[in-house]
Design a protein around this motif. Structure first.
Motif, PDB file in Angstrom:
ATOM      1  N   ALA A 214       0.833  -1.201   0.000  1.00  0.00           N
ATOM      2  CA  ALA A 214       0.000   0.000   0.000  1.00  0.00           C
ATOM      3  C   ALA A 214       0.871   1.256   0.000  1.00  0.00           C
ATOM      4  CB  ALA A 214      -0.933  -0.001   1.209  1.00  0.00           C
ATOM      5  N   GLU A 215       1.971   1.217   0.759  1.00  0.00           N
ATOM      6  CA  GLU A 215       2.884   2.362   0.799  1.00  0.00           C
ATOM      7  C   GLU A 215       3.552   2.567  -0.556  1.00  0.00           C
ATOM      8  OE1 GLU A 215       5.118   5.608   2.083  1.00  0.00           O
ATOM      9  OE2 GLU A 215       3.300   4.669   2.864  1.00  0.00           O
ATOM     10  N   GLN A 219       3.266   5.804  -2.867  1.00  0.00           N
ATOM     11  CA  GLN A 219       4.419   6.520  -3.391  1.00  0.00           C
ATOM     12  C   GLN A 219       4.344   6.644  -4.908  1.00  0.00           C
ATOM     13  OE1 GLN A 219       7.855   4.431  -1.921  1.00  0.00           O
ATOM     14  NE2 GLN A 219       7.604   5.172   0.185  1.00  0.00           N
ATOM     15  N   ARG A 220       3.921   5.534  -5.584  1.00  0.00           N
ATOM     16  CA  ARG A 220       3.784   5.610  -7.039  1.00  0.00           C
ATOM     17  C   ARG A 220       2.720   6.636  -7.442  1.00  0.00           C
ATOM     18  NH1 ARG A 220       5.015  -0.104  -7.063  1.00  0.00           N
ATOM     19  NH2 ARG A 220       2.832  -0.624  -6.690  1.00  0.00           N
ATOM     20  N   ALA A 221       1.608   6.630  -6.685  1.00  0.00           N
ATOM     21  CA  ALA A 221       0.553   7.604  -6.975  1.00  0.00           C
ATOM     22  C   ALA A 221       1.055   9.026  -6.756  1.00  0.00           C
ATOM     23  CB  ALA A 221      -0.669   7.322  -6.101  1.00  0.00           C
ATOM     24  N   GLU A 222       1.837   9.220  -5.718  1.00  0.00           N
ATOM     25  CA  GLU A 222       2.395  10.550  -5.450  1.00  0.00           C
ATOM     26  C   GLU A 222       3.368  10.966  -6.545  1.00  0.00           C
ATOM     27  OE1 GLU A 222       3.283  14.167  -3.660  1.00  0.00           O
ATOM     28  OE2 GLU A 222       1.600  12.788  -3.407  1.00  0.00           O
ATOM     29  N   GLN A 223       4.174  10.009  -7.013  1.00  0.00           N
ATOM     30  CA  GLN A 223       5.095  10.312  -8.107  1.00  0.00           C
ATOM     31  C   GLN A 223       4.332  10.683  -9.379  1.00  0.00           C
ATOM     32  OE1 GLN A 223       7.456   6.764  -8.316  1.00  0.00           O
ATOM     33  NE2 GLN A 223       8.711   7.290  -6.531  1.00  0.00           N
ATOM     34  N   GLU A 224       3.248   9.940  -9.640  1.00  0.00           N
ATOM     35  CA  GLU A 224       2.418  10.259 -10.808  1.00  0.00           C
ATOM     36  C   GLU A 224       1.789  11.643 -10.659  1.00  0.00           C
ATOM     37  OE1 GLU A 224       1.995   8.767 -13.645  1.00  0.00           O
ATOM     38  OE2 GLU A 224       3.396   7.159 -13.107  1.00  0.00           O
ATOM     39  N   ARG A 225       1.333  11.946  -9.449  1.00  0.00           N
ATOM     40  CA  ARG A 225       0.740  13.272  -9.212  1.00  0.00           C
ATOM     41  C   ARG A 225       1.771  14.370  -9.437  1.00  0.00           C
ATOM     42  NH1 ARG A 225       0.520  17.303  -6.045  1.00  0.00           N
ATOM     43  NH2 ARG A 225       2.178  16.470  -4.716  1.00  0.00           N
ATOM     44  N   GLN A 226       2.997  14.130  -8.931  1.00  0.00           N
ATOM     45  CA  GLN A 226       4.052  15.127  -9.103  1.00  0.00           C
ATOM     46  C   GLN A 226       4.414  15.300 -10.581  1.00  0.00           C
ATOM     47  OE1 GLN A 226       7.287  13.869  -6.604  1.00  0.00           O
ATOM     48  NE2 GLN A 226       6.237  14.422  -4.693  1.00  0.00           N
ATOM     49  N   ARG A 227       4.473  14.157 -11.330  1.00  0.00           N
ATOM     50  CA  ARG A 227       4.774  14.257 -12.758  1.00  0.00           C
ATOM     51  C   ARG A 227       3.668  15.026 -13.496  1.00  0.00           C
ATOM     52  NH1 ARG A 227       7.205   8.983 -12.230  1.00  0.00           N
ATOM     53  NH2 ARG A 227       5.185   7.956 -12.578  1.00  0.00           N
TER      54      ARG A 227
END
Length: 259
Positions: A214-215, A219-227
């Motif tokens: 889940a973490e 993190q992947r979702a956060e990276q996608e959001r940042q991109r």
């Protein structure tokens, strides 16, 4: 019609002593059957037709003292009688002989291979197991089956007990923080049944794995959001630059739409 039941004249479990004040010889005589009982308590948690006694007296004759095996299993009787639980196991009350009896040998033998064995056979105990971790030249675990009122040694390990629906065998493991050879229950394929402690550890490991996954997803979702945010900012900057260029062209009298 008059009905006479002679067992009604025999003493009840409330009237019989539930302890002879004789301690077990060593800790293993309590821990080994306790481990087997704890495994059953989880494995058969939805069943109420069995009882496993640890260091509990079995009254088989009203004129004789109880025999106290280290552990025994009875199938086909109520697991719980009332809130006070069982004080002892009285055959003329239970009306069922234990299916399985276990004796753990201490430093000094107490008739496990002789007098107790003969008595359990006389009582009609189907399976009788003896475990001695100190044996070197003979098997540490012996399991006998009662056939025609005589015990016959069963071969192989784990030993399958059809009337119990489980096998019995040895393995190294950890119980209550102690690593050593213990007795365990096995399924019909020969796989050892996990202990409650092992199941808890497996559940914790699984929960930790799920948490880590889940973490990682977070993190992947956060990276996608940042991109995505970076792409949005770049698009805004490009739009600003384009608008500035068009303004400059218009100031020079050039229509950008005509280019």
């Amino acid at each position: 019609m008059f009905f006479y039941d002679p067992t009604l004249c025999l003493p009840s479990s409330e009237e019989l002593p539930d302890s002879d004040d004789t301690p077990v010889d060593n800790e293993l005589q309590d821990l080994i059957p306790g481990l087997l009982k704890s495994i059953l308590a989880w494995l058969w948690r939805d069943r109420w037709d069995w009882f496993f006694g640890v260091d509990m007296g079995i009254y088989y004759d009203p004129d004789l003292p109880a025999i106290v095996p280290d552990g025994f299993l009875s199938i086909g009787i109520p697991r719980v009688i009332d809130e006070e639980l069982r004080l002892s196991y009285v055959l003329w009350e239970e009306r069922r002989v234990p299916t399985f009896v276990l004796e753990v040998v201490s430093r000094r033998h107490r008739g496990e291979y002789s007098s107790k064995k003969a008595l359990y056979a006389q009582m009609g105990v189907k399976y009788y197991a003896i475990y001695s971790s100190r044996r070197r030249r003979k098997p540490r675990l012996e399991v006998y089956e009662l056939v025609d009122q005589e015990y016959h040694l069963l071969t192989g390990e784990p030993v399958w007990l059809p009337e119990v629906g489980l096998g019995l065998g040895r393995d190294r493991g950890v119980y209550q923080g102690i690593e050593r050879e213990w007795l365990y229950w096995y399924d019909q394929s020969g796989q050892r049944i996990p202990t409650p402690e092992e199941r808890a550890e497996q559940a914790e490991a699984w929960a930790e794995q799920v948490r880590q996954q889940a973490e990682q997803e977070r993190q992947r979702a956060e990276q996608e959001r940042q991109r995505a945010e970076q792409e949005r900012q770049r698009a805004e900057q490009a739009e600003i630059k384009l608008q500035a260029l068009m303004d400059q062209l218009q100031q020079r009298g050039i229509d950008p739409n005509q280019l």
